[in-house]
Design a protein around this motif. Structure first.
Motif, PDB file in Angstrom:
ATOM      1  N   GLN A 110     -20.884 -15.087 -51.467  1.00 34.96           N
ATOM      2  CA  GLN A 110     -19.925 -15.771 -50.603  1.00 34.96           C
ATOM      3  C   GLN A 110     -19.400 -14.836 -49.515  1.00 34.96           C
ATOM      4  OE1 GLN A 110     -19.466 -18.916 -50.491  1.00 34.96           O
ATOM      5  NE2 GLN A 110     -20.608 -19.405 -52.363  1.00 34.96           N
ATOM      6  N   ALA A 111     -19.281 -13.555 -49.819  1.00 31.48           N
ATOM      7  CA  ALA A 111     -18.833 -12.604 -48.800  1.00 31.48           C
ATOM      8  C   ALA A 111     -19.832 -12.534 -47.653  1.00 31.48           C
ATOM      9  CB  ALA A 111     -18.637 -11.223 -49.429  1.00 31.48           C
ATOM     10  N   VAL A 112     -21.127 -12.497 -47.979  1.00 26.79           N
ATOM     11  CA  VAL A 112     -22.151 -12.434 -46.935  1.00 26.79           C
ATOM     12  C   VAL A 112     -22.192 -13.737 -46.143  1.00 26.79           C
ATOM     13  CG1 VAL A 112     -24.625 -12.212 -46.484  1.00 26.79           C
ATOM     14  CG2 VAL A 112     -23.526 -10.745 -48.187  1.00 26.79           C
ATOM     15  N   LEU A 113     -22.101 -14.859 -46.828  1.00 25.76           N
ATOM     16  CA  LEU A 113     -22.117 -16.144 -46.141  1.00 25.76           C
ATOM     17  C   LEU A 113     -20.937 -16.271 -45.178  1.00 25.76           C
ATOM     18  CD1 LEU A 113     -23.379 -18.931 -45.758  1.00 25.76           C
ATOM     19  CD2 LEU A 113     -22.040 -19.736 -47.728  1.00 25.76           C
ATOM     20  N   GLN A 114     -19.753 -15.872 -45.628  1.00 28.18           N
ATOM     21  CA  GLN A 114     -18.582 -15.937 -44.760  1.00 28.18           C
ATOM     22  C   GLN A 114     -18.704 -14.970 -43.578  1.00 28.18           C
ATOM     23  OE1 GLN A 114     -15.281 -15.289 -47.442  1.00 28.18           O
ATOM     24  NE2 GLN A 114     -15.802 -17.108 -48.658  1.00 28.18           N
ATOM     25  N   ALA A 115     -19.314 -13.811 -43.823  1.00 25.57           N
ATOM     26  CA  ALA A 115     -19.525 -12.854 -42.731  1.00 25.57           C
ATOM     27  C   ALA A 115     -20.482 -13.433 -41.686  1.00 25.57           C
ATOM     28  CB  ALA A 115     -20.076 -11.540 -43.281  1.00 25.57           C
ATOM     29  N   GLN A 116     -21.521 -14.107 -42.160  1.00 20.87           N
ATOM     30  CA  GLN A 116     -22.447 -14.706 -41.208  1.00 20.87           C
ATOM     31  C   GLN A 116     -21.777 -15.822 -40.416  1.00 20.87           C
ATOM     32  OE1 GLN A 116     -25.369 -17.583 -41.876  1.00 20.87           O
ATOM     33  NE2 GLN A 116     -27.034 -16.455 -40.883  1.00 20.87           N
ATOM     34  N   GLN A 117     -20.974 -16.629 -41.097  1.00 20.04           N
ATOM     35  CA  GLN A 117     -20.275 -17.714 -40.404  1.00 20.04           C
ATOM     36  C   GLN A 117     -19.324 -17.158 -39.347  1.00 20.04           C
ATOM     37  OE1 GLN A 117     -18.633 -19.558 -43.914  1.00 20.04           O
ATOM     38  NE2 GLN A 117     -20.308 -21.055 -44.066  1.00 20.04           N
ATOM     39  N   ALA A 118     -18.688 -16.030 -39.635  1.00 21.76           N
ATOM     40  CA  ALA A 118     -17.784 -15.407 -38.665  1.00 21.76           C
ATOM     41  C   ALA A 118     -18.556 -14.907 -37.452  1.00 21.76           C
ATOM     42  CB  ALA A 118     -17.027 -14.260 -39.328  1.00 21.76           C
ATOM     43  N   ALA A 119     -19.730 -14.311 -37.681  1.00 22.49           N
ATOM     44  CA  ALA A 119     -20.548 -13.823 -36.575  1.00 22.49           C
ATOM     45  C   ALA A 119     -21.066 -14.974 -35.723  1.00 22.49           C
ATOM     46  CB  ALA A 119     -21.710 -12.997 -37.112  1.00 22.49           C
ATOM     47  N   LEU A 120     -21.503 -16.047 -36.375  1.00 24.89           N
ATOM     48  CA  LEU A 120     -21.997 -17.211 -35.640  1.00 24.89           C
ATOM     49  C   LEU A 120     -20.894 -17.842 -34.798  1.00 24.89           C
ATOM     50  CD1 LEU A 120     -24.184 -18.860 -38.446  1.00 24.89           C
ATOM     51  CD2 LEU A 120     -25.028 -17.789 -36.347  1.00 24.89           C
ATOM     52  N   ALA A 121     -19.658 -17.804 -35.298  1.00 28.30           N
ATOM     53  CA  ALA A 121     -18.540 -18.395 -34.564  1.00 28.30           C
ATOM     54  C   ALA A 121     -18.221 -17.613 -33.302  1.00 28.30           C
ATOM     55  CB  ALA A 121     -17.306 -18.453 -35.471  1.00 28.30           C
ATOM     56  N   VAL A 122     -18.530 -16.310 -33.310  1.00 26.03           N
ATOM     57  CA  VAL A 122     -18.232 -15.456 -32.159  1.00 26.03           C
ATOM     58  C   VAL A 122     -19.370 -15.452 -31.146  1.00 26.03           C
ATOM     59  CG1 VAL A 122     -17.935 -13.033 -31.482  1.00 26.03           C
ATOM     60  CG2 VAL A 122     -16.636 -13.969 -33.403  1.00 26.03           C
ATOM     61  N   ALA A 123     -20.609 -15.547 -31.616  1.00 25.30           N
ATOM     62  CA  ALA A 123     -21.776 -15.379 -30.751  1.00 25.30           C
ATOM     63  C   ALA A 123     -21.817 -16.428 -29.638  1.00 25.30           C
ATOM     64  CB  ALA A 123     -23.052 -15.464 -31.579  1.00 25.30           C
ATOM     65  N   GLY A 124     -22.259 -16.003 -28.469  1.00 20.73           N
ATOM     66  CA  GLY A 124     -22.384 -16.912 -27.344  1.00 20.73           C
ATOM     67  C   GLY A 124     -22.599 -16.123 -26.069  1.00 20.73           C
ATOM     68  N   PRO A 125     -22.802 -16.808 -24.947  1.00 19.60           N
ATOM     69  CA  PRO A 125     -23.076 -16.111 -23.685  1.00 19.60           C
ATOM     70  C   PRO A 125     -21.907 -15.217 -23.278  1.00 19.60           C
ATOM     71  CG  PRO A 125     -22.570 -18.425 -23.298  1.00 19.60           C
ATOM     72  CD  PRO A 125     -22.720 -18.275 -24.775  1.00 19.60           C
ATOM     73  N   GLY A 126     -22.245 -14.011 -22.857  1.00 23.10           N
ATOM     74  CA  GLY A 126     -21.221 -13.078 -22.405  1.00 23.10           C
ATOM     75  C   GLY A 126     -20.610 -12.228 -23.489  1.00 23.10           C
ATOM     76  N   VAL A 127     -20.911 -12.535 -24.747  1.00 20.90           N
ATOM     77  CA  VAL A 127     -20.349 -11.784 -25.874  1.00 20.90           C
ATOM     78  C   VAL A 127     -21.266 -10.603 -26.183  1.00 20.90           C
ATOM     79  CG1 VAL A 127     -19.630 -11.906 -28.294  1.00 20.90           C
ATOM     80  CG2 VAL A 127     -19.338 -13.893 -26.796  1.00 20.90           C
ATOM     81  N   SER A 128     -20.692  -9.451 -26.464  1.00 22.83           N
ATOM     82  CA  SER A 128     -21.496  -8.266 -26.742  1.00 22.83           C
ATOM     83  C   SER A 128     -22.020  -8.264 -28.171  1.00 22.83           C
ATOM     84  CB  SER A 128     -20.676  -6.999 -26.511  1.00 22.83           C
ATOM     85  OG  SER A 128     -19.693  -6.845 -27.525  1.00 22.83           O
ATOM     86  N   GLY A 129     -23.125  -7.555 -28.365  1.00 22.59           N
ATOM     87  CA  GLY A 129     -23.638  -7.367 -29.715  1.00 22.59           C
ATOM     88  C   GLY A 129     -22.625  -6.674 -30.595  1.00 22.59           C
ATOM     89  N   HIS A 130     -21.858  -5.753 -30.028  1.00 25.28           N
ATOM     90  CA  HIS A 130     -20.811  -5.055 -30.770  1.00 25.28           C
ATOM     91  C   HIS A 130     -19.786  -6.046 -31.316  1.00 25.28           C
ATOM     92  CE1 HIS A 130     -17.893  -1.778 -31.618  1.00 25.28           C
ATOM     93  NE2 HIS A 130     -17.008  -2.698 -31.268  1.00 25.28           N
ATOM     94  N   ALA A 131     -19.381  -7.016 -30.501  1.00 26.52           N
ATOM     95  CA  ALA A 131     -18.360  -7.974 -30.923  1.00 26.52           C
ATOM     96  C   ALA A 131     -18.869  -8.878 -32.036  1.00 26.52           C
ATOM     97  CB  ALA A 131     -17.906  -8.812 -29.725  1.00 26.52           C
ATOM     98  N   VAL A 132     -20.136  -9.286 -31.948  1.00 28.21           N
ATOM     99  CA  VAL A 132     -20.708 -10.134 -33.000  1.00 28.21           C
ATOM    100  C   VAL A 132     -20.782  -9.352 -34.308  1.00 28.21           C
ATOM    101  CG1 VAL A 132     -22.699 -11.502 -33.698  1.00 28.21           C
ATOM    102  CG2 VAL A 132     -22.014 -11.449 -31.292  1.00 28.21           C
ATOM    103  N   ASN A 133     -21.218  -8.111 -34.224  1.00 33.09           N
ATOM    104  CA  ASN A 133     -21.303  -7.270 -35.410  1.00 33.09           C
ATOM    105  C   ASN A 133     -19.916  -7.038 -36.013  1.00 33.09           C
ATOM    106  OD1 ASN A 133     -22.807  -5.323 -37.188  1.00 33.09           O
ATOM    107  ND2 ASN A 133     -21.420  -3.882 -36.212  1.00 33.09           N
ATOM    108  N   ALA A 134     -18.937  -6.795 -35.163  1.00 27.34           N
ATOM    109  CA  ALA A 134     -17.585  -6.515 -35.638  1.00 27.34           C
ATOM    110  C   ALA A 134     -17.002  -7.706 -36.399  1.00 27.34           C
ATOM    111  CB  ALA A 134     -16.690  -6.135 -34.458  1.00 27.34           C
ATOM    112  N   ALA A 135     -17.314  -8.921 -35.945  1.00 27.93           N
ATOM    113  CA  ALA A 135     -16.790 -10.108 -36.626  1.00 27.93           C
ATOM    114  C   ALA A 135     -17.298 -10.183 -38.055  1.00 27.93           C
ATOM    115  CB  ALA A 135     -17.185 -11.357 -35.847  1.00 27.93           C
ATOM    116  N   ALA A 136     -18.568  -9.881 -38.251  1.00 23.74           N
ATOM    117  CA  ALA A 136     -19.138  -9.894 -39.597  1.00 23.74           C
ATOM    118  C   ALA A 136     -18.599  -8.744 -40.433  1.00 23.74           C
ATOM    119  CB  ALA A 136     -20.659  -9.829 -39.523  1.00 23.74           C
ATOM    120  N   GLN A 137     -18.537  -7.554 -39.848  1.00 20.53           N
ATOM    121  CA  GLN A 137     -18.087  -6.388 -40.595  1.00 20.53           C
ATOM    122  C   GLN A 137     -16.634  -6.527 -41.045  1.00 20.53           C
ATOM    123  OE1 GLN A 137     -19.801  -3.881 -41.773  1.00 20.53           O
ATOM    124  NE2 GLN A 137     -21.732  -4.493 -40.833  1.00 20.53           N
TER     125      GLN A 137
END
Length: 356
Positions: free
Chosen positions: A243-270
């Motif tokens: 569940q921790a991994v699933l929630q981390a992925q959901q957080a990353a997916l919620a952040v990802a989009g045009p103009g968003v950095s790879g760092h920001a997507v990674n940070a949301a999951a971490q």
């Protein structure tokens, strides 16, 4: 035309030598295993040998290039380049795709050039896919998910990791894959803590993690999907891990989009993984681009300031890996759109117990 677009980066003083096979295929369609592209502001040459001249003529129809047949026995690549009419003073090369011997040959023979590493032109060009590339990617995803849906009911305790991997790979080819995206990663029990381990003769047991990472290739383009299952039952700690991994992925997916950095997507999951109590077992990075090779630009991790752009296909794949316990990774392929993302991989991600 991709070749003409790349040529626009060059001045009259520049030449560019492309040696990476995937880049050559991307630029002109040539799939032979022996070839080099040489671009100047004025002309484009595909250098190959007698084995592939017919292939080049067939695959590069309509391309604005000259096919040069090199006599491998009597002429080196550098000597072949040297006899072409080129007025450029700087030769850009791909350092990650040259042997030391070939680099030495170029520098020793082509003394008229100042030899430099290529800027990031090609990586940036390849990152954003056109409709043809996206159609191939979607088909590669579809084949992978059809194979997965067929394969899951076949899984039984006592089967080995290696036999299950072979079973899945055979189905991928039966459904039309031209190749595997990479050797299938299929790991059970404590071995699932190996992020990129190889399938072994270990037999599946009740209570095991079962981590599966695989993909199909269509017209050169790759899918890349990971799912983690449980055999027979799952302990409270295993469930919390998942569940921790699933929630981390959901957080990353919620952040990802045009103009968003790879760092920001990674940070949301971490952030989710660190708050879960399992942060010490978190894998590094959140994903990567996919295309003609498995790991393409951008590589999304801490410090990656590359902004995601419409047309990019990237993976989102957080994971936890604890030695002597097991690992969980959940991975989807996503397309960056002008307004957000499209999740290309549709296979269910809720905690699933096989052979219950």
């Amino acid at each position: 035309m991709r070749l003409l677009k790349l040529q626009q980066y060059l001045t009259m003083h520049h030449a560019l030598l492309i040696s990476e096979p995937a880049n050559i295929r991307y630029l002109c369609g040539f799939t032979g295993s022996a070839g080099s592209l040489l671009l100047t502001k004025e002309a484009i040459f595909l250098i190959t040998d007698y084995r592939y001249t017919a292939t080049a003529t067939e695959e590069c129809t309509g391309q604005p290039l000259h096919i040069i047949c090199r006599d491998r026995a009597n002429e080196s690549l550098a000597e072949c380049i040297g006899r072409l009419t080129i007025t450029s003073k700087t030769l850009f090369i791909e350092p990650n795709h040259l042997t030391i011997a070939l680099f030495q040959e170029l520098t020793d023979t082509l003394t008229q050039f100042n030899i430099l590493n290529i800027p990031n032109w090609l990586a940036e060009m390849r990152a954003c896919k056109d409709e043809t590339e996206l159609a191939a990617t979607r088909q590669a995803v579809q084949i992978a998910e059809q194979a997965l849906a067929w394969w899951l009911p076949q899984v039984q305790p006592g089967m080995t990791e290696a036999s299950l991997a072979t079973l899945l790979e055979e189905k991928l080819f039966a459904l039309g894959a031209e190749a595997l995206s990479f050797p299938t990663i299929l790991l059970s029990g404590p071995r699932s803590a190996l992020p990129h381990g190889k399938p072994s003769k270990r037999q599946l047991q009740r209570g095991d993690f079962l981590l599966l990472d695989f993909g199909a290739v269509v017209a050169g383009y790759r899918s890349d999907i990971t799912r983690t299952y449980f055999i027979g039952e799952a302990s409270e700690r295993q469930r919390a891990f998942y569940q921790a991994v699933l929630q981390a992925q959901q957080a990353a997916l919620a952040v990802a989009g045009p103009g968003v950095s790879g760092h920001a997507v990674n940070a949301a999951a971490q952030q989710v993984l660190q708050a879960s109590g399992f942060g010490e077992y978190a894998g590094e990075g959140i994903g990567h681009g996919t295309g003609l090779v498995l790991h393409e630009y951008p590589l999304m991790r801490e410090g990656c300031e590359v902004a995601l752009q419409p047309g990019m296909v990237v993976t989102i794949e957080p994971g936890l890996y604890q030695d002597d316990f097991g690992g969980v990774r959940i991975e989807d392929d996503i397309l960056i759109t002008s307004s957000g993302i499209e999740i290309l991989t549709k296979s269910p991600k809720e905690l699933t117990i096989l052979c219950a």
